[in-house]
Scaffold this motif. Structure first.
Motif, short mmCIF file in Angstrom:
data_model
loop_
_atom_site.label_atom_id
_atom_site.label_comp_id
_atom_site.label_asym_id
_atom_site.label_seq_id
_atom_site.Cartn_x
_atom_site.Cartn_y
_atom_site.Cartn_z
N ALA A 129 -3.36 2.23 4.41
CA ALA A 129 -3.23 2.54 5.83
C ALA A 129 -2.55 3.88 6.05
O ALA A 129 -2.11 4.53 5.11
CB ALA A 129 -2.44 1.42 6.52
N ARG A 131 -11.38 -4.56 -0.86
CA ARG A 131 -10.82 -4.32 0.47
C ARG A 131 -9.43 -4.91 0.49
O ARG A 131 -9.24 -6.11 0.65
CB ARG A 131 -11.67 -4.94 1.58
N LEU A 132 -8.44 -4.05 0.28
CA LEU A 132 -7.06 -4.53 0.20
C LEU A 132 -6.49 -4.81 1.57
O LEU A 132 -5.65 -5.69 1.73
CB LEU A 132 -6.19 -3.49 -0.51
N GLY A 133 -6.92 -4.05 2.56
CA GLY A 133 -6.37 -4.23 3.91
C GLY A 133 -5.01 -3.61 4.10
O GLY A 133 -4.48 -3.60 5.20
N THR A 134 -4.43 -3.11 3.02
CA THR A 134 -3.09 -2.53 3.10
C THR A 134 -3.09 -1.03 2.85
O THR A 134 -2.04 -0.42 2.77
CB THR A 134 -2.17 -3.20 2.07
N ASN A 147 -0.56 5.37 2.91
CA ASN A 147 0.60 4.54 2.60
C ASN A 147 0.07 3.21 2.09
O ASN A 147 -0.77 2.58 2.73
CB ASN A 147 1.46 4.37 3.85
N LEU A 148 0.57 2.79 0.93
CA LEU A 148 0.08 1.56 0.30
C LEU A 148 1.04 0.40 0.57
O LEU A 148 2.14 0.59 1.09
CB LEU A 148 -0.08 1.77 -1.21
N ALA A 149 0.62 -0.78 0.18
CA ALA A 149 1.45 -1.97 0.40
C ALA A 149 2.81 -1.83 -0.28
O ALA A 149 3.80 -2.39 0.18
CB ALA A 149 0.73 -3.21 -0.11
N SER A 150 2.86 -1.07 -1.35
CA SER A 150 4.12 -0.85 -2.05
C SER A 150 5.10 -0.04 -1.23
O SER A 150 6.26 0.08 -1.58
CB SER A 150 3.84 -0.09 -3.34
#
Lengths: 280, 467
Positions: free
Chosen positions: B202, B197-200, B234-237
């Motif tokens: 989204a 569970r990355l949480g990022t 959309n990822l944290a990157s």
């Protein structure tokens, strides 16, 4: 107002800050999120639909000089397509549209000549947009800026964010000798979460000798007189600005994947004074 | 794949379902806690995780020996997974890693892993959700994942984790040199493969029909499929990442159930006249892309032939007596074609769906010595549809003989190939194909019509004739 918020690489190495933070926490009882007796001096809960409260907020209109000093791409308006209060939140919306020679529109609100204060706690609860080229900010400028042009007037960026870094917050101060790319800055990375999927509280606690930066219940930076590489200019009234810029030197232009329209949602803005300090 | 395991598990699952349905008769008390599969996200951390096994795609030609567990190239800990991708022409690596006991993955938002390659490479397909007992119900595929020579972390988002209450297909990949010059003869390494569970992960942006708004002319009785199913996050990157998501992640809608209905697997059936919009949601988020079906009601019949029977050797037409009976479903190996007989106002027509290649095999050869043309009426619903008809004379031995490598006639067989194109969607187009080329002088043993491409079309009034 021609402020150069250029690439801010004046980021103190993270390790050094962690150490600083630990030392600070260990030695100063004042380093808690709510560290003084407070009295609210301004608040806007955005509970009345329509245009924002004119007693608190004015607008910057247009493109400023050279894209507000940053090569920003948007034209700021006060139209309801760009700024309105609805369902209990302030909605600042960036649109992709041809308008007065610009390819984007958005809005910038400011409390200049309406609400200005030195010291205290300044906070807002905001949900941010995402995507390359989105540049929202919740920030402050020295109220004497008309007589004392930037960067001498000082600038405190409570929240800045690049849409392409959805979990990275940047907090900074600018002053004479430490402005633009040389600002005193720190990034905060939200772990296992992002700033565009929910509301977060961005705030500072500001005293005569320091500015403490926090997000939600996390104090992530303290900037003191010793940290700035020039005169300390944070001992006089400042006013608040909130805006959603599109493009500009700090973020680069939007790309094909950037979603428009997109909004920055502000649940509230609250300012407190330190009853011990502000009323002395 | 060891299907026996899947079957056993499948029946266990079925049993569970039955129990739950029975208990729906009465409201469960608040104290009831439904049994759940273990929420274990580990796939390969330093060894195969609990119950995990390796199932190479041997039937498809994958080399089962290409996978190994190594200790000399690891990102972290003691071991890593290694795949040796063969050079072009020597097959591919492909396998799924499944557990014997299902996992509850609802608490995660992505499959993550560290990977490196012995040379910069692009993995053809990688993901999770390959599962024999559910017919890959929740399959996720990321195509063209670029992997560098450094260990880096990669993220494959789960389109909607709430669906994954009991998943066994935890990781799969397929990579090979698909053409001369494509990378091959190198090694791929994976480590720390797990659901997290990355949480990022989204900003879901699901799409059907690749986000396009498609319009199709159709008719009652047609069957179509929702295609181009993707989920983008959309990822944290800051990067958007798009995966292909199985239909079961989506909820499909038809704006008019009197015109079209759509199943949970995205299979559309046109049931009446009118206009219906097919749309979808994924986890409550509206998908971009849609299909507007314009149904003219029943299919209009093809033009009625006017030639006298004497001028015609008919293969398929209600207007004529057949010259020979035919096999319309020859079942060629590798064929994906679905052939059905349907009706246009009482007139029988042949419907081909998802055709790569099939044929009409005449039970008795037709002597076309006096015939000059092949007539065929064609109806399509997809813009740009085209296919090839190969008119085959099977020669004196009356056997269909084809070079399996080239598809060309061999032995005493000859053919003439004609591309059917320039079709107008939603109406019948008639073709009179001259019996030319290699069959101009050998058409006394006409034995088959081979149909290549399309992939979807209707045929009627197939006959050889003399003007």
């Amino acid at each position: 107002m021609n402020k150069e918020k250029l690439n801010r690489i004046g980021v103190i190495p993270a390790l050094g800050l962690v150490v600083l933070l630990f030392i600070g926490c260990a030695t100063e009882d004042t380093q808690t999120v709510v560290n003084f007796t407070t009295q609210i001096t301004m608040q806007d809960e955005f509970d009345v639909d329509g245009a924002p409260n004119g007693n608190i907020w004015g607008f910057d209109i247009g493109t400023g000089e050279n894209g507000w000093g940053n090569n920003e791409l948007q034209y700021y308006t006060d139209r309801e397509q760009n700024v309105k209060v609805e369902n209990g939140v302030l909605v600042i919306t960036a649109q992709r549209e041809d308008f007065e020679g610009s390819a984007f529109t958005s809005a910038r609100l400011l409390t200049q000549d309406r609400f200005e204060q030195a010291f205290g706690r300044f906070e807002a609860r905001i949900r941010l947009p995402f995507g390359q080229g989105m540049w929202p900010a919740f920030w402050m400028l020295g109220a004497d800026i008309d007589e004392n042009p930037w960067p001498a007037a000082g600038e405190i960026d409570i929240m800045e964010y690049r849409g392409q870094d959805p979990n990275v917050l940047i907090g900074s101060v600018h002053g004479p000798g430490y402005s633009g790319g040389d600002a005193i800055s720190k990034v905060f990375v939200l772990e296992n979460d992002r700033f565009d999927t929910g509301f977060h509280v961005f705030g500072i606690e500001w005293g005569p000798d320091e500015v403490n930066f926090y997000v939600d219940d996390v104090l992530y930076n303290q900037i003191t007189r010793e940290d700035v590489t020039g005169p300390w200019v944070f001992d006089k009234p400042f006013f608040i600005l909130m805006n959603l810029a599109v493009g500009g030197t700090f973020v680069g232009p939007p790309n094909a994947e950037t979603v428009f329209p997109q909004s920055m949602l502000v649940d509230y803005v609250r300012v407190y004074e330190n009853t011990n300090l502000n009323r002395n | 794949m060891r299907k026996d395991r899947y079957t056993i598990l499948g029946s266990i699952l079925l049993g569970c379902l039955f129990i739950i349905m029975v208990s729906c008769e009465r409201e469960p008390t608040e104290n009831v806690e439904f049994a759940e599969f273990p929420p274990n996200g580990d796939v390969f951390i330093d060894a195969f995780s609990a119950g995990l096994d390796f199932f190479p795609f041997v039937d498809a030609g994958a080399d089962p020996m290409a996978f190994s567990v190594v200790t000399d190239e690891v990102f972290s800990g003691e071991t890593a997974m290694r795949f040796d991708v063969p050079a072009f022409g020597n097959g591919f690596v492909g396998a799924t890693f499944n557990t014997t006991a299902a996992r509850n993955l609802t608490g995660f938002d992505a499959l993550t892993f560290y990977a490196r390659a012995s040379q910069a490479a692009s993995i053809d397909a990688i993901g999770f959700g390959i599962s024999g007992e559910t017919n890959n119900r929740f399959q996720v595929t990321l195509n063209g994942l670029g992997v560098s020579t450094r260990w880096e972390k990669y993220v494959i988002p789960i389109p909607d984790a709430s669906k994954l209450i009991g998943e066994t297909g935890l990781f799969w990949l397929a990579e090979g040199a698909s053409f001369e010059g494509d990378e091959g003869g190198y090694s791929l390494f994976f480590d720390e493969v797990r659901f997290e569970r990355l949480g990022t992960v989204a900003q879901p942006m699901p799409a059907i029909f690749d986000g396009q708004e498609v319009t199709e002319q159709t008719f009652t009785g047609s069957n179509l499929t929702v295609t181009g199913l993707t989920q983008t996050f959309n990822l944290a990157s800051g990067d958007n990442l798009t995966v292909t998501a199985a239909p079961a992640y989506f909820d499909f809608f038809s704006s008019d159930l009197g015109v079209a209905i759509v199943s949970e697997l995205g299979e559309i059936s046109v049931v009446g006249e009118g206009t219906a919009q097919i749309s979808a949601q994924l986890a409550g988020v509206a998908a971009t892309g849609s299909l507007e079906l314009v149904s003219g009601g029943g299919l209009l019949p093809a033009p009625t032939p006017t030639l006298p029977q004497a001028n015609v050797s008919s293969i398929f037409s209600d207007a004529y007596t057949n010259a020979t009976e035919s096999n319309f479903t020859p079942g060629f190996g590798g064929s994906t074609t679905e052939t059905t007989m349907t009706s246009a106002n009482g007139d029988a027509v042949l419907s081909y769906a998802n055709n790569n290649f099939t044929g009409i095999l005449f039970e008795n050869t037709v002597d076309g010595s006096d015939r000059t043309f092949l007539h065929v009426d064609v109806f399509v619903q997809d813009p740009g549809a085209q296919f090839e008809i190969q008119i085959r004379d099977v020669g004196a031995n009356q056997m269909l003989e084809t070079d399996v490598n080239t598809g060309l006639p061999s032995g005493d067989d000859r053919d003439f190939r004609f591309t059917v194109n320039g079709l107008t969607v939603g109406q019948w187009t008639s073709f009179d194909i001259p019996l030319n080329g290699d069959i101009a002088n050998q058409k006394n043993n006409l034995g088959a019509l081979i149909l290549v491409g399309g992939p979807n079309f209707l045929l009627d009034n197939i006959y050889f004739f003399t003007e």
